[in-house]
Scaffold this motif. Structure first.
Motif, PDB file in Angstrom:
ATOM      1  N   ASP A 170      10.318  14.625  -2.925  1.00 41.42           N
ATOM      2  CA  ASP A 170      10.721  13.433  -2.550  1.00 41.42           C
ATOM      3  C   ASP A 170       9.891  12.902  -2.079  1.00 41.42           C
ATOM      4  O   ASP A 170       9.612  12.864  -0.657  1.00 41.42           O
ATOM      5  CB  ASP A 170      12.615  12.938  -2.617  1.00 41.42           C
ATOM      6  CG  ASP A 170      13.038  12.038  -2.623  1.00 41.42           C
ATOM      7  OD1 ASP A 170      12.589  11.034  -3.403  1.00 41.42           O
ATOM      8  OD2 ASP A 170      13.700  11.541  -1.498  1.00 41.42           O
ATOM      9  N   VAL A 171       8.955  11.391  -2.795  1.00 43.03           N
ATOM     10  CA  VAL A 171       8.004  11.045  -2.232  1.00 43.03           C
ATOM     11  C   VAL A 171       9.343   9.223  -2.404  1.00 43.03           C
ATOM     12  O   VAL A 171       9.339   8.860  -2.846  1.00 43.03           O
ATOM     13  CB  VAL A 171       6.995  10.757  -2.596  1.00 43.03           C
ATOM     14  CG1 VAL A 171       5.835   9.888  -1.903  1.00 43.03           C
ATOM     15  CG2 VAL A 171       6.452  11.850  -2.704  1.00 43.03           C
ATOM     16  N   GLU A 172       8.973   9.292  -1.398  1.00 44.17           N
ATOM     17  CA  GLU A 172       9.127   7.185  -0.865  1.00 44.17           C
ATOM     18  C   GLU A 172       8.617   6.579   0.137  1.00 44.17           C
ATOM     19  O   GLU A 172       7.840   7.038   0.914  1.00 44.17           O
ATOM     20  CB  GLU A 172      10.628   7.618  -0.200  1.00 44.17           C
ATOM     21  CG  GLU A 172      11.721   6.261   0.204  1.00 44.17           C
ATOM     22  CD  GLU A 172      13.163   6.435   0.992  1.00 44.17           C
ATOM     23  OE1 GLU A 172      13.163   5.687   1.754  1.00 44.17           O
ATOM     24  OE2 GLU A 172      13.136   7.744   1.347  1.00 44.17           O
ATOM     25  N   ALA A 173       8.731   5.210  -0.799  1.00 45.25           N
ATOM     26  CA  ALA A 173       7.596   4.157   0.258  1.00 45.25           C
ATOM     27  C   ALA A 173       8.585   3.395   0.740  1.00 45.25           C
ATOM     28  O   ALA A 173       9.717   3.435   0.687  1.00 45.25           O
ATOM     29  CB  ALA A 173       7.545   3.470  -1.007  1.00 45.25           C
ATOM     30  N   CYS A 174       8.290   2.943   2.076  1.00 40.44           N
ATOM     31  CA  CYS A 174       8.676   2.237   3.314  1.00 40.44           C
ATOM     32  C   CYS A 174       8.261   1.824   4.522  1.00 40.44           C
ATOM     33  O   CYS A 174       6.460   2.093   4.252  1.00 40.44           O
ATOM     34  CB  CYS A 174       9.879   3.578   3.684  1.00 40.44           C
ATOM     35  SG  CYS A 174       9.466   4.370   5.202  1.00 40.44           S
ATOM     36  N   SER A 176       0.242  -1.426   0.106  1.00 42.41           N
ATOM     37  CA  SER A 176      -0.451  -0.123  -0.250  1.00 42.41           C
ATOM     38  C   SER A 176       1.035   1.413  -0.089  1.00 42.41           C
ATOM     39  O   SER A 176      -0.048   2.293   0.006  1.00 42.41           O
ATOM     40  CB  SER A 176      -0.593  -0.446   1.256  1.00 42.41           C
ATOM     41  OG  SER A 176      -0.180   0.393   2.849  1.00 42.41           O
ATOM     42  N   SER A 177       2.418   0.794  -0.066  1.00 46.70           N
ATOM     43  CA  SER A 177       2.662   2.462   0.419  1.00 46.70           C
ATOM     44  C   SER A 177       3.514   3.000  -0.889  1.00 46.70           C
ATOM     45  O   SER A 177       3.356   3.778  -1.633  1.00 46.70           O
ATOM     46  CB  SER A 177       4.337   1.946   1.570  1.00 46.70           C
ATOM     47  OG  SER A 177       5.048   0.891   1.098  1.00 46.70           O
ATOM     48  N   LEU A 178       3.053   1.738  -1.738  1.00 37.32           N
ATOM     49  CA  LEU A 178       4.015   2.171  -3.264  1.00 37.32           C
ATOM     50  C   LEU A 178       2.405   2.857  -3.673  1.00 37.32           C
ATOM     51  O   LEU A 178       2.315   3.454  -4.659  1.00 37.32           O
ATOM     52  CB  LEU A 178       4.192   0.876  -3.937  1.00 37.32           C
ATOM     53  CG  LEU A 178       5.798   0.558  -3.171  1.00 37.32           C
ATOM     54  CD1 LEU A 178       5.855  -1.004  -4.303  1.00 37.32           C
ATOM     55  CD2 LEU A 178       6.871   1.616  -3.991  1.00 37.32           C
ATOM     56  N   MET A 179       1.383   2.070  -3.922  1.00 42.07           N
ATOM     57  CA  MET A 179       0.542   2.640  -3.891  1.00 42.07           C
ATOM     58  C   MET A 179       0.386   3.931  -3.579  1.00 42.07           C
ATOM     59  O   MET A 179      -0.109   4.582  -4.237  1.00 42.07           O
ATOM     60  CB  MET A 179      -0.992   2.646  -3.590  1.00 42.07           C
ATOM     61  CG  MET A 179      -2.040   2.479  -4.356  1.00 42.07           C
ATOM     62  SD  MET A 179      -4.086   2.368  -3.534  1.00 42.07           S
ATOM     63  CE  MET A 179      -3.381   0.007  -3.449  1.00 42.07           C
ATOM     64  N   LEU A 180       0.345   5.091  -2.421  1.00 48.91           N
ATOM     65  CA  LEU A 180       0.309   5.856  -1.897  1.00 48.91           C
ATOM     66  C   LEU A 180       1.645   6.890  -2.496  1.00 48.91           C
ATOM     67  O   LEU A 180       1.147   7.814  -2.531  1.00 48.91           O
ATOM     68  CB  LEU A 180      -0.234   5.807  -0.255  1.00 48.91           C
ATOM     69  CG  LEU A 180       0.362   7.159   0.594  1.00 48.91           C
ATOM     70  CD1 LEU A 180      -1.108   7.448   0.133  1.00 48.91           C
ATOM     71  CD2 LEU A 180       0.399   6.544   1.795  1.00 48.91           C
ATOM     72  N   LYS A 181       2.618   6.335  -2.645  1.00 51.76           N
ATOM     73  CA  LYS A 181       3.794   7.248  -3.029  1.00 51.76           C
ATOM     74  C   LYS A 181       2.774   7.756  -4.886  1.00 51.76           C
ATOM     75  O   LYS A 181       3.199   8.914  -4.565  1.00 51.76           O
ATOM     76  CB  LYS A 181       5.190   6.390  -3.516  1.00 51.76           C
ATOM     77  CG  LYS A 181       5.800   6.621  -3.688  1.00 51.76           C
ATOM     78  CD  LYS A 181       6.656   5.814  -4.566  1.00 51.76           C
ATOM     79  CE  LYS A 181       7.955   7.001  -5.393  1.00 51.76           C
ATOM     80  NZ  LYS A 181       8.321   7.758  -6.270  1.00 51.76           N
TER      81      LYS A 181
END
Length: 89
Positions: free
Chosen positions: A33-37, A13-18
């Motif tokens: 800079d948006v980073e998924a983690c 879900s972090s990638l979708m949110l990114k």
């Protein structure tokens, strides 16, 4: 400006949110800079804002960055509202 999109493992879900945050920032003409983690990594990272779900928002609250709970990770309107409320946009 650095924004973290956080989920449990850092690649769901972090990638979708990114991707949603990237679209909204582009639409607003804001460079960030948006980073998924994952949540474990997020606690030790520097950021201007953390976007995550309601459960993780409770765990990350009180840290060095403001935290916004997002209910619908694909909602550009919800993400835009969170960005505007927590950043000087």
């Amino acid at each position: 400006m650095k924004i973290l999109a956080v989920c449990g493992m850092g690649f769901g879900s972090s990638l979708m949110l990114k991707m949603t945050a990237d679209r909204v920032l582009k639409k607003l003409g804001v460079k960030a800079d948006v980073e998924a983690c994952d949540i474990g990594t997020a606690g030790g990272m520097q950021a201007d804002l953390i976007l995550t779900n309601a459960e993780f928002a409770k765990q990350l609250a009180g840290g060095q960055a403001p935290v916004a709970a997002i209910l619908n990770m694909a909602s550009e309107d919800e993400v835009e509202k969170a960005l505007k409320e927590n950043l000087d946009l």
